[in-house]
Design an enzyme around this catalytic site. Structure first.
Site, PDB file in Angstrom:
ATOM      1  N   ASP A 197      46.172 155.640 -42.541  1.00 46.49           N
ATOM      2  CA  ASP A 197      47.049 154.499 -42.307  1.00 46.49           C
ATOM      3  C   ASP A 197      48.392 154.761 -42.987  1.00 46.49           C
ATOM      4  O   ASP A 197      48.456 155.228 -44.120  1.00 46.49           O
ATOM      5  CB  ASP A 197      46.407 153.221 -42.861  1.00 46.49           C
ATOM      6  CG  ASP A 197      47.065 151.961 -42.319  1.00 46.49           C
ATOM      7  OD1 ASP A 197      46.396 151.228 -41.577  1.00 46.49           O
ATOM      8  OD2 ASP A 197      48.253 151.717 -42.631  1.00 46.49           O
ATOM      9  N   ILE A 198      49.471 154.437 -42.267  1.00 40.07           N
ATOM     10  CA  ILE A 198      50.809 154.729 -42.785  1.00 40.07           C
ATOM     11  C   ILE A 198      51.165 153.832 -43.970  1.00 40.07           C
ATOM     12  O   ILE A 198      51.981 154.219 -44.826  1.00 40.07           O
ATOM     13  CB  ILE A 198      51.852 154.608 -41.641  1.00 40.07           C
ATOM     14  CG1 ILE A 198      53.121 155.384 -41.965  1.00 40.07           C
ATOM     15  CG2 ILE A 198      52.171 153.156 -41.333  1.00 40.07           C
ATOM     16  CD1 ILE A 198      54.052 155.522 -40.762  1.00 40.07           C
ATOM     17  N   ASN A 222      39.763 144.354 -36.248  1.00 38.82           N
ATOM     18  CA  ASN A 222      40.311 143.095 -35.766  1.00 38.82           C
ATOM     19  C   ASN A 222      40.493 143.142 -34.251  1.00 38.82           C
ATOM     20  O   ASN A 222      40.953 144.143 -33.710  1.00 38.82           O
ATOM     21  CB  ASN A 222      41.666 142.833 -36.426  1.00 38.82           C
ATOM     22  CG  ASN A 222      41.587 142.785 -37.936  1.00 38.82           C
ATOM     23  OD1 ASN A 222      40.609 142.279 -38.492  1.00 38.82           O
ATOM     24  ND2 ASN A 222      42.586 143.315 -38.614  1.00 38.82           N
ATOM     25  N   GLN A 258      44.951 141.260 -35.535  1.00 40.31           N
ATOM     26  CA  GLN A 258      45.214 142.572 -34.927  1.00 40.31           C
ATOM     27  C   GLN A 258      46.705 142.698 -34.629  1.00 40.31           C
ATOM     28  O   GLN A 258      47.271 141.873 -33.907  1.00 40.31           O
ATOM     29  CB  GLN A 258      44.410 142.742 -33.636  1.00 40.31           C
ATOM     30  CG  GLN A 258      44.592 144.120 -33.000  1.00 40.31           C
ATOM     31  CD  GLN A 258      43.758 144.296 -31.732  1.00 40.31           C
ATOM     32  OE1 GLN A 258      43.244 143.332 -31.163  1.00 40.31           O
ATOM     33  NE2 GLN A 258      43.632 145.525 -31.279  1.00 40.31           N
ATOM     34  N   HIS A 274      40.967 149.804 -33.238  1.00 41.52           N
ATOM     35  CA  HIS A 274      40.938 150.662 -34.429  1.00 41.52           C
ATOM     36  C   HIS A 274      40.028 150.070 -35.482  1.00 41.52           C
ATOM     37  O   HIS A 274      40.008 148.858 -35.688  1.00 41.52           O
ATOM     38  CB  HIS A 274      42.332 150.903 -34.998  1.00 41.52           C
ATOM     39  CG  HIS A 274      43.130 149.656 -35.251  1.00 41.52           C
ATOM     40  ND1 HIS A 274      43.752 148.959 -34.237  1.00 41.52           N
ATOM     41  CD2 HIS A 274      43.399 148.986 -36.388  1.00 41.52           C
ATOM     42  CE1 HIS A 274      44.383 147.915 -34.754  1.00 41.52           C
ATOM     43  NE2 HIS A 274      44.170 147.896 -36.046  1.00 41.52           N
ATOM     44  N   PHE A 275      39.291 150.948 -36.123  1.00 46.43           N
ATOM     45  CA  PHE A 275      38.481 150.588 -37.290  1.00 46.43           C
ATOM     46  C   PHE A 275      39.239 151.047 -38.526  1.00 46.43           C
ATOM     47  O   PHE A 275      39.659 152.196 -38.606  1.00 46.43           O
ATOM     48  CB  PHE A 275      37.124 151.301 -37.266  1.00 46.43           C
ATOM     49  CG  PHE A 275      36.129 150.664 -36.338  1.00 46.43           C
ATOM     50  CD1 PHE A 275      36.151 150.918 -34.983  1.00 46.43           C
ATOM     51  CD2 PHE A 275      35.140 149.825 -36.842  1.00 46.43           C
ATOM     52  CE1 PHE A 275      35.229 150.334 -34.133  1.00 46.43           C
ATOM     53  CE2 PHE A 275      34.215 149.232 -35.997  1.00 46.43           C
ATOM     54  CZ  PHE A 275      34.257 149.485 -34.641  1.00 46.43           C
ATOM     55  N   HIS A 276      39.398 150.120 -39.483  1.00 47.74           N
ATOM     56  CA  HIS A 276      39.943 150.481 -40.789  1.00 47.74           C
ATOM     57  C   HIS A 276      38.781 150.909 -41.684  1.00 47.74           C
ATOM     58  O   HIS A 276      37.757 150.220 -41.731  1.00 47.74           O
ATOM     59  CB  HIS A 276      40.578 149.280 -41.479  1.00 47.74           C
ATOM     60  CG  HIS A 276      41.755 148.681 -40.787  1.00 47.74           C
ATOM     61  ND1 HIS A 276      43.041 148.896 -41.207  1.00 47.74           N
ATOM     62  CD2 HIS A 276      41.849 147.837 -39.732  1.00 47.74           C
ATOM     63  CE1 HIS A 276      43.878 148.201 -40.440  1.00 47.74           C
ATOM     64  NE2 HIS A 276      43.176 147.551 -39.537  1.00 47.74           N
TER      65      HIS A 276
HETATM   66  P1  5GP Z   1      45.782 145.785 -37.581  1.00 51.31           P
HETATM   67  O1  5GP Z   1      46.518 144.725 -38.356  1.00 51.31           O
HETATM   68  O2  5GP Z   1      46.252 145.875 -36.155  1.00 51.31           O
HETATM   69  O3  5GP Z   1      44.293 145.699 -37.718  1.00 51.31           O
HETATM   70  O4  5GP Z   1      46.164 147.150 -38.307  1.00 51.31           O
HETATM   71  C1  5GP Z   1      47.146 148.011 -37.864  1.00 51.31           C
HETATM   72  C2  5GP Z   1      47.263 149.115 -38.911  1.00 51.31           C
HETATM   73  O5  5GP Z   1      47.975 150.195 -38.340  1.00 51.31           O
HETATM   74  C3  5GP Z   1      48.018 148.681 -40.172  1.00 51.31           C
HETATM   75  O6  5GP Z   1      47.188 148.909 -41.300  1.00 51.31           O
HETATM   76  C4  5GP Z   1      49.247 149.581 -40.167  1.00 51.31           C
HETATM   77  O7  5GP Z   1      49.630 149.989 -41.459  1.00 51.31           O
HETATM   78  C5  5GP Z   1      48.819 150.742 -39.305  1.00 51.31           C
HETATM   79  N1  5GP Z   1      49.904 151.388 -38.570  1.00 51.31           N
HETATM   80  C6  5GP Z   1      50.835 150.767 -37.816  1.00 51.31           C
HETATM   81  N2  5GP Z   1      51.686 151.664 -37.267  1.00 51.31           N
HETATM   82  C7  5GP Z   1      51.258 152.887 -37.688  1.00 51.31           C
HETATM   83  C8  5GP Z   1      51.729 154.204 -37.456  1.00 51.31           C
HETATM   84  O8  5GP Z   1      52.698 154.458 -36.751  1.00 51.31           O
HETATM   85  N3  5GP Z   1      51.036 155.221 -38.040  1.00 51.31           N
HETATM   86  C9  5GP Z   1      49.941 154.983 -38.843  1.00 51.31           C
HETATM   87  N4  5GP Z   1      49.337 156.056 -39.362  1.00 51.31           N
HETATM   88  N5  5GP Z   1      49.465 153.747 -39.074  1.00 51.31           N
HETATM   89  C10 5GP Z   1      50.125 152.708 -38.522  1.00 51.31           C
END
Ligand code: 5GP
Length: 136
Positions: free
Chosen positions: A31-32, A87, A94, A100-102
């Protein structure tokens, strides 16, 4: 079905990521903006917005990958615990409309919460709902 998101561009190699695991249909990368060291995302390569839109085979492959990535991340970062978070829908938090799974390593005192406010529900209400869901 989602349109192309930032994660499709990562799958296509159009924007970079820190790749940690890959199969024909699954990609995992860091995650970035990590919540913890080793915070990883595991995604299907096909651009699908929600978990329930995956085929059963895709979901099975993704599930195997989530386990494999969790094993690898935890082996490297050495944290004692982890959360798996997934999410579906903006109402559920989300932000990127691509499944995506964290995987979030957890440590004592890391300050990350997870407890939500549970409801009190009568057992017969739970029983009726369970019967409806089980019967579908
Ligand atoms: P969500 O809130 O949709 O469950 O999580 C999205 C996740 O994607 C966040 O933790 C965010 O930091 C990560 N993310 C968003 N854009 C990028 C990206 O361009 N590269 C990476 N590696 N992670 C990203």
């Amino acid at each position: 079905m989602a349109g192309p998101s930032i994660f499709s561009r990562i799958v296509a190699g159009e924007i970079p990521c820190h790749r940690i695991y890959e199969t024909d249909h699954v990609l995992a990368f860091l995650d970035i903006n990590p919540l913890a060291e080793g915070h990883a995302l595991v995604i299907p390569k096909r651009p699908v917005e929600r978990l329930d839109e995956l085929t059963p085979d895709e979901a099975a492959e993704l599930g195997r990958a989530v386990r494999e990535v969790a094993v690898r991340v935890m082996r490297v970062v050495g944290a004692p615990a982890y959360n798996v978070l997934q999410n579906n829908g903006s109402l559920a938090g989300q932000e990127v409309p691509h499944v995506h799974f964290h995987i979030i390593p957890r440590r004592e005192g890391d300050g990350l919460g997870y407890r939500w406010r549970p409801q009190k529900v009568a057992p017969e209400v739970l029983a009726a709902l369970a019967a409806r869901i089980a019967g579908t």
